[in-house]
Design a protein around this motif. Structure first.
Motif, short mmCIF file in Angstrom:
data_model
loop_
_atom_site.label_atom_id
_atom_site.label_comp_id
_atom_site.label_asym_id
_atom_site.label_seq_id
_atom_site.Cartn_x
_atom_site.Cartn_y
_atom_site.Cartn_z
N GLU A 1 7.11 -4.16 2.59
CA GLU A 1 8.08 -3.22 2.99
C GLU A 1 9.56 -3.58 1.97
N GLN A 2 9.62 -4.98 1.91
CA GLN A 2 10.75 -5.50 1.35
C GLN A 2 10.81 -5.53 -0.11
N CYS A 3 9.38 -5.52 -0.81
CA CYS A 3 9.23 -5.30 -2.30
C CYS A 3 9.35 -3.51 -2.48
N PHE A 4 8.81 -2.80 -1.83
CA PHE A 4 9.09 -1.23 -1.98
C PHE A 4 10.53 -1.01 -1.99
N THR A 5 11.05 -1.31 -1.02
CA THR A 5 12.76 -1.10 -0.85
C THR A 5 13.06 -1.74 -1.98
N TYR A 6 13.03 -2.95 -2.54
CA TYR A 6 13.71 -3.32 -3.83
C TYR A 6 13.33 -2.51 -4.77
N TYR A 7 12.18 -2.04 -4.96
CA TYR A 7 11.69 -1.20 -6.09
C TYR A 7 12.38 0.02 -6.27
N THR A 8 12.45 0.77 -4.91
CA THR A 8 13.17 1.82 -5.00
C THR A 8 14.66 1.86 -5.21
N GLU A 9 15.27 0.71 -4.96
CA GLU A 9 16.88 0.48 -5.10
C GLU A 9 16.91 0.26 -6.63
N GLU B 1 13.91 2.69 -24.37
CA GLU B 1 14.92 2.28 -23.12
C GLU B 1 14.01 2.18 -21.83
N GLN B 2 13.53 3.52 -21.59
CA GLN B 2 12.73 3.62 -20.28
C GLN B 2 11.45 2.93 -20.30
N THR B 3 10.86 2.43 -21.41
CA THR B 3 9.78 1.54 -21.35
C THR B 3 10.12 0.18 -20.74
N SER B 4 11.07 -0.23 -21.50
CA SER B 4 11.56 -1.42 -21.40
C SER B 4 12.19 -1.78 -19.97
N VAL B 5 12.71 -0.78 -19.34
CA VAL B 5 13.32 -1.04 -17.87
C VAL B 5 12.32 -0.65 -17.12
N LEU B 6 11.26 -0.09 -17.32
CA LEU B 6 10.19 0.04 -16.08
C LEU B 6 9.58 -1.15 -16.18
N LEU B 7 9.19 -1.71 -17.38
CA LEU B 7 8.49 -3.05 -17.41
C LEU B 7 9.39 -4.28 -16.52
N SER B 8 10.70 -4.06 -16.68
CA SER B 8 11.52 -4.97 -16.03
C SER B 8 11.75 -4.86 -14.75
N ILE B 9 11.46 -3.63 -14.01
CA ILE B 9 11.50 -3.19 -12.79
C ILE B 9 10.18 -4.00 -12.11
N VAL B 10 9.24 -3.68 -12.52
CA VAL B 10 7.81 -4.23 -12.24
C VAL B 10 7.93 -5.72 -12.21
N LYS B 11 8.35 -6.21 -13.28
CA LYS B 11 8.39 -7.64 -13.38
C LYS B 11 9.23 -8.18 -12.14
N ASN B 12 10.36 -7.71 -11.89
CA ASN B 12 11.18 -8.28 -10.77
C ASN B 12 10.49 -8.13 -9.52
N VAL B 13 9.89 -6.96 -9.29
CA VAL B 13 9.13 -6.88 -7.82
C VAL B 13 8.41 -7.73 -7.73
N HIS B 14 7.51 -7.89 -8.67
CA HIS B 14 6.13 -8.86 -8.66
C HIS B 14 6.86 -10.35 -8.32
N GLN B 15 8.00 -10.61 -8.93
CA GLN B 15 8.47 -12.05 -8.65
C GLN B 15 8.85 -12.02 -7.19
N VAL B 16 9.44 -11.05 -6.56
CA VAL B 16 9.80 -10.97 -5.13
C VAL B 16 8.48 -11.10 -4.48
N ASN B 17 7.61 -10.53 -4.89
CA ASN B 17 6.34 -10.46 -4.05
C ASN B 17 5.76 -11.94 -3.81
N THR B 18 5.68 -12.57 -4.97
CA THR B 18 5.06 -13.74 -5.04
C THR B 18 6.16 -15.03 -4.87
N GLU B 19 7.09 -14.95 -4.45
CA GLU B 19 8.07 -15.78 -3.92
C GLU B 19 7.71 -16.39 -2.67
N THR B 20 6.93 -15.78 -1.80
CA THR B 20 6.82 -16.03 -0.47
C THR B 20 5.16 -15.79 -0.12
N PRO B 21 4.43 -16.52 0.83
CA PRO B 21 3.18 -16.23 1.18
C PRO B 21 3.17 -15.28 2.25
#
Length: 278
Positions: A110-118, A85-105
């Motif tokens: 700071e927004q990505c790291f805040t989203y990761y901490t949340e 469960e922990q491995t699956s969640v950590l993969l999903s967290i990084v995947k979601n943060v990566h999507q936020v990072n690449t949505e804008t040039p």
């Protein structure tokens, strides 16, 4: 548990707001996927499972970079003896943060790291139905160190590789310039017949030497056409645009260097703050 995502809003700077924080247990990798990964020792086999489970559809070298990122997360979780469960969640967290990072040039570190901490906090505090205590405080510290040293440390490289490139296409229109008069009406069939007859008569009655002298004289007397006003104006405008683009590129490169320096300073401060006191 996964909440249906809604249309993203944008901030005042034009950056897309990150999606709402949600619980990500089995959001991307199912229990059977994690069971298959646990039974696999070969890295190529782990990459094959992640490629299928995460539905990664992109060409090289992006595909290889993403698979390496996710595979290293699996190896990190194995080293720390995390559950499926922990491995699956950590993969999903990084995947979601990566999507936020690449949505804008734009720079949204700071927004990505805040989203990761949340997202991590959402899986570290028991407060149903909003959050669960899947990770302990010690695990949160270890995960944050790993995330900073791997993803955030190479944040700019991930953005450059996965964000679509933006190009400037300039179209110029000239007002007040006379229209081109180079086009002429095509000759009629009668004019063409008369011209052919005249050429035949001249060819029969003229000598070769006289024809060559007349041809050379005509070539020397014909004035060479100079550059048109429209061509001169186009050359001036292109020169000014080129200089302006070079100036803007220099300013953008300077801002990127300043952003990287700020990001490095922020990461160093975060690493200092999360180190356990001796």
């Amino acid at each position: 548990m996964e909440v249906n995502s809604t249309k993203q809003m944008k901030t005042a700077n034009g950056e897309p707001c990150p999606p709402k924080v949600r619980i990500l247990i089995w959001a991307d990798l199912t229990y059977s996927d994690m069971e298959e990964i646990d039974q696999t020792e070969s890295i190529p086999d782990i990459e094959r499972i992640l490629f299928r489970a995460l539905s990664i559809d992109m060409p090289e070298p992006r595909l290889g970079i993403l698979l390496e990122l996710y595979t290293n997360i699996v190896l990190f979780c194995r080293k720390k003896h995390y559950s499926r469960e922990q491995t699956s969640v950590l993969l999903s967290i990084v995947k979601n943060v990566h999507q936020v990072n690449t949505e804008t040039p734009l720079n949204n570190s700071e927004q990505c790291f805040t989203y990761y901490t949340e997202l991590l906090l959402c899986h570290s505090v028991r407060r149903p139905p909003f959050s669960i205590n899947l990770f302990s405080a010690e695990q949160v510290t270890d995960i944050t160190k790993y995330f900073i040293n791997t993803y955030m440390r190479h944040y700019a490289l991930y953005k450059y590789t996965f964000t679509p490139q933006m190009y400037m296409d300039i179209s110029l229109t000239y007002t007040g310039m006379p229209e081109s008069t180079d086009t002429e009406e095509p000759p009629s069939s009668e004019d063409m017949v008369d011209a052919d007859n005249e050429m035949n008569e001249d060819a029969e009655g003229a000598k070769d030497t006289a024809s060559s002298e007349t041809f050379s004289t005509n070539m020397e007397d014909t004035p060479k056409p100079g550059p048109s006003p429209k061509a001169e104006l186009r050359s001036i405008v292109q020169k000014e645009v080129k200089e302006e683009v070079m100036r803007l590129s220099a300013q953008l490169e300077k801002r990127l260097q300043e952003s990287n320096q700020q990001l490095t300073s922020a990461l160093s401060a975060l690493e200092t703050s999360i180190h356990p006191k001796k």
